[in-house]
Design an enzyme around this catalytic site. Structure first.
Site, PDB file in Angstrom:
ATOM      1  CB  CYS A 256       4.150   0.176   2.510  1.00 43.05           C
ATOM      2  SG  CYS A 256       2.711  -1.028   3.061  1.00 43.05           S
TER       3      CYS A 256
ATOM      4  CB  CYS B 137      18.606   3.329 -46.774  1.00 40.99           C
ATOM      5  SG  CYS B 137      17.602   1.982 -47.751  1.00 40.99           S
TER       6      CYS B 137
ATOM      7  CB  CYS C 103      -0.845  -0.133   1.130  1.00 40.12           C
ATOM      8  SG  CYS C 103      -2.191   1.483   1.475  1.00 40.12           S
TER       9      CYS C 103
ATOM     10  CB  CYS D  65      22.537   3.687 -43.741  1.00 43.99           C
ATOM     11  SG  CYS D  65      22.385   4.297 -45.228  1.00 43.99           S
TER      12      CYS D  65
ATOM     13  CG  ASP E 162     -16.176   4.976 -18.513  1.00 42.02           C
ATOM     14  OD1 ASP E 162     -17.048   3.967 -17.828  1.00 42.02           O
ATOM     15  OD2 ASP E 162     -15.499   5.707 -17.945  1.00 42.02           O
TER      16      ASP E 162
END
Length: 856
Positions: free
Chosen positions: A103, A172, A100, A175, A551
């Site tokens: 802590c 490119c 938690c 390379c 939501d």
């Protein structure tokens, strides 16, 4: 003590919808997890209370639900533990055993008292601890002290040998591969990764930075140690390349003109040879190191073609090949830099200095030297230098660089502001909350750069195809040179020339470059418009989406419900409100908060409550004056022996009007009903209408509200489908149902409480990334503003990116096929082969750059 139960951390509780609410909720959550009354016995987060069923930190839900619901997690997600990093020494630790955020607080206090320790910051979410001390000896007792507190810690070693360099000159993907292969043979290099798209090299090495830069220069590129400042390498390099192209071009033209005059032919040959040396020095040098590293890149192919042409006496063709190759490389590099600069330009948004208020004086200081807690002054028209909170003044702030919002946002005392945004009108005094390297815009830049380095599925496939195609065509070219003349079919000179053409055609540059440039351009465009796309994989996924689930609370609606009606059935309204306040005051749910705010505004007091408990999906309960009281929905009270005829009729009537009800009562009596209403966001209906016009077939709303409320909100928001009465786990089932119906589903939520559904969907989109770091870290795509206005742009951009990628791939393949077909009838010349390769690459890049111009 008030036994705070899981009522404060129900799995269906919603995250506050804006920054101010985030900070308002901190003391509530903290009180839940950090009570000072009888902590050794009753603290909901103590290690010895795991057996409590109602404990807010008990692991009674699945891991995904726990992450989404824990009140303690919510605290750490919204709370920033600020630590200054300008101490003498700093060390990072990995802490295990925390269950938690309380802590984390215990560890901070326990270690903070040790001699020599100046600051301790523990992040519960990441389980990491940063400690600043006056000297290194102060770190010695830390691990022993943490064990006394009941946890364990280990030192996180920081790899000081891992550095990032900016590479200039790559045009490119081959390379990048050549540079990697070159360094893989270097004994001082442990690991190296070069990303062509971003122009960056991450390399772990034990030798000096100068030696690495020198090695890169040998291969034909330029490198500089990565910093937030613009590289100075590119400008002199560009001037040098301009001179090379112009001078070699003039030599070719002069040689060509002299060949038609009465001048010895060897003069023209000398001029062509000079052009080959000038333009061909760099590719031949790069080709040498590529061959040495066992790479087969375009420098090898082009160098072989130019040298071969000279050997058979085609000096003009050889000079033209290297000149066209130099021009093509130059134009490709310039074009690619435009896409890279689309992100690098974000770095310029934050000022390098800020006015710091010290007493009554203002002193200009570099932002790197400004610590957390310092007050800075932002004048009207200036950019805000660091993230912070307004402590004096009121103004409008243009947040477009962060959120993409076109309209300035009003800011007053207590509001948060972000680095890189523009103060429009009045003087603001801001208390700094984040260091320069931790600001929101710094995190955006970091996340976008990481996103650009990740290969999309299409890009990975193209790279694999090219790695097979190139050696096959190279071997075929050697076979064309040797086999036909050996069997008496044509001359050696004729087939040698065709073989050289095939070597040039073997270069897959346009094909390899077709996807990454488009992805980098699209991600850069999105970032400038307030949308973070976490990588090419998610960009491609967004382009394939045909259904989006939303939501409701805080996404389609404002997420700031307000009390609209109060109906009493037993007792007085004052008594009803006091009991409601007592039941709901520790909850972080928006509806509970609305009731608490309303009652407090009326000045009604709370009663003494105890034994708080959450009833998942139904409501909460607490013991008040010896009797258990409940606050919840109709389902909660139907399980009790109370006649609900009149109450149920009233509740149904209110719900049909789109309101949410909270019933207050005991097991034997209903005290009353409090109705709460949420409002649709102004831009929700417009955004959803735009989505339907951009190819989205289904827009779906997911809500825990009743059928009546869901139907009303759905009609106002232009949603063509909804799922009502959902528990948190039911949202996951709703997403799966859409997937089973054949839809590619994106889920839009807040990034915390909707975590299970976001993870289940084909694409997770979080809103309000500017308000919470968690949203930026958990979702695949993040809308930095707390609204939906940028979602249609994101889908449009993704679909356009997919379209351009397909165009580029097919165009690149078509050009190669045409070139291969034209070789054998003798219609293709060597310079035409070079032009087809470099020209195709340039067209592909320019086509991808169109993505930068798509407006949000």
């Amino acid at each position: 003590m008030k036994e705070i139960s899981s009522s404060c951390c129900s799995t269906n509780k919603k995250k506050p919808s804006n920054t101010s609410e985030l900070f308002n909720v901190i003391p509530v959550a903290s009180s839940c997890c950090n009570s000072t009354k009888e902590p050794e016995k009753d603290s909901c987060c103590s290690n010895d209370s795991a057996e409590k069923v109602s404990d807010c930190c008990a692991s009674q839900v699945s891991k995904s639900e726990e992450k989404a619901s824990s009140c303690c997690s919510t605290t750490i997600e919204v709370e920033e533990n600020i630590m200054e990093t300008n101490a003498g020494e700093r060390q990072d630790f990995l802490v295990t055993g925390m269950d938690c955020p309380a802590c984390a607080k215990t560890i901070e206090k326990g270690l903070g008292s040790l001699p020599g320790i100046e600051m301790v910051k523990v992040n519960y979410s990441t389980a990491k601890m940063q400690v600043s001390a006056a000297n290194s000896s102060a770190f010695i007792p830390i691990e022993k002290e943490i064990k006394k507190l009941g946890y364990s810690a280990e030192v996180l070693q920081q790899n000081k040998n891992l550095r990032t360099y900016d590479i200039v000159g790559m045009d490119c993907g081959s390379c990048a591969k050549s540079i990697e292969n070159h360094f893989n043979k270097n004994p001082s290099v442990k690991e190296v990764s070069v990303n062509f798209s971003t122009g960056k090299m991450k390399i772990e090495h034990t030798n000096s930075v100068d030696e690495i830069i020198s090695e890169v220069d040998k291969i034909g590129y330029s490198a500089s140690l990565k910093s937030n400042k613009k590289s100075t390498v590119e400008q002199p390099k560009s001037k040098k390349e301009n001179w090379i192209i112009i001078s070699s071009g003039l030599l070719i033209v002069l040689g060509f003109l002299l060949s038609y005059l009465s001048v010895p032919s060897f003069v023209s040959t000398i001029l062509y040879a000079g052009a080959i040396v000038i333009s061909g020095y760099k590719p031949v040098k790069s080709a040498f190191y590529a061959i040495k590293s066992r790479s087969l890149d375009m420098n090898v192919l082009m160098s072989a073609a130019a040298i071969g042409a000279a050997l058979i006496g085609e000096w003009l063709e050889g000079a033209t090949v290297v000149w066209l190759f130099a021009i093509g490389n130059y134009l490709q590099t310039k074009s690619i830099e435009r896409t890279r600069n689309s992100i690098r330009s974000l770095m310029d948004l934050s000022p390098s200095e800020a006015w710091v208020k010290i007493g009554n004086d203002l002193i200009k200081k570099p932002v790197e030297e400004i610590s957390v807690g310092t007050t800075i002054v932002i004048k009207p028209g200036d950019r805000i230098a660091l993230d912070g909170d307004v402590v004096q003044g009121e103004s409008s702030v243009n947040q477009a660089p962060i959120t993409g919002e076109s309209i300035p946002v009003d800011k007053a005392i207590g509001d948060s502001v972000y680095a890189g945004t523009i103060n429009e009108h009045s003087l603001l005094e801001i208390k700094v909350t984040k260091l320069a390297e931790d600001t929101t815009i710094s995190k955006i830049i970091h996340l976008v750069e990481e996103a650009q380095e990740q290969k999309a599925p299409t890009e990975a496939f193209v790279d694999k195809f090219a790695s097979i195609y190139t050696p096959i065509v190279f071997i075929a070219a050697l076979a064309v040179i040797v086999i036909p003349p050996l069997i008496g079919f044509g001359t050696w000179g004729e087939w040698f020339y065709k073989g050289l053409e095939l070597l040039v055609v073997a270069c897959p540059c346009a094909l390899v470059i077709s996807t990454p440039v488009a992805i980098v351009s699209a991600i850069g465009n999105a970032a400038r418009n307030g949308v973070l796309i976490k990588g090419g994989t998610f960009l491609e996924a967004a382009g394939a989406i045909n259904a989006i689930a939303f939501d409701k609370t805080g996404t389609l609606t404002e997420g700031k419900p307000k009390v609209s009606d109060i109906k009493t059935f037993s007792g007085s309204e004052e008594e009803l409100l006091s009991i409601a306040l007592t039941l709901e005051e520790y909850s972080t749910h928006p509806i509970a908060k609305a009731i608490v705010d309303h009652v407090r505004e009326l000045g009604k007091p709370a009663k003494d409550g105890a034994e708080y408990k959450n009833i998942v999906g139904k409501g909460v309960q607490a013991t008040i004056t010896g009797e258990i009281y409940y606050a919840g929905n109709l389902k909660l009270f139907k399980g009790m022996s109370i006649p609900l005829g009149t109450v149920e009729a009233y509740v149904n009537e209110v719900q049909n009007n789109g309101k949410t009800v909270v019933i207050i009562g005991t097991k034997t009596d209903i005290l009353g009903v409090i109705s709460v209403a949420d409002t649709i966001r102004e831009n929700s209906a417009v955004a959803l209408k735009s989505l339907l016009s951009s190819g989205i077939k289904q827009t779906v709303m997911l809500t825990g509200d009743n059928e009546g409320t869901a139907k009303l909100i759905a009609s106002k928001a232009n949603v063509n489908r909804y799922f009502a009465n959902l528990l948190p786990e039911d949202k996951v089932d709703a997403v799966k149902k859409l997937q089973e119906e054949g839809y590619k589903v994106a889920m839009v939520g807040d990034g915390i409480n909707d975590a299970p559904a976001l993870a289940t969907a084909d694409l997770g989109i979080a809103m309000g990334g500017a308000g919470t770091d968690t949203a930026m870290e958990t979702a695949d795509i993040v809308l930095m503003a707390d609204n939906l206005e940028k979602l249609p742009h994101t889908i449009k951009l993704s679909k356009k990116a997919l379209s351009i990628i397909k165009q580029n791939i097919w165009f690149s393949i078509l050009i190669k096929v045409i070139a291969l077909v034209l070789i054998f009838p003798g219609w293709l010349t060597l310079w035409m082969a070079v032009l087809s390769d470099t020209g195709a690459a340039l067209i592909v890049i320019l086509n991808a750059l169109r993505l930068l111009r798509i407006k949000g």
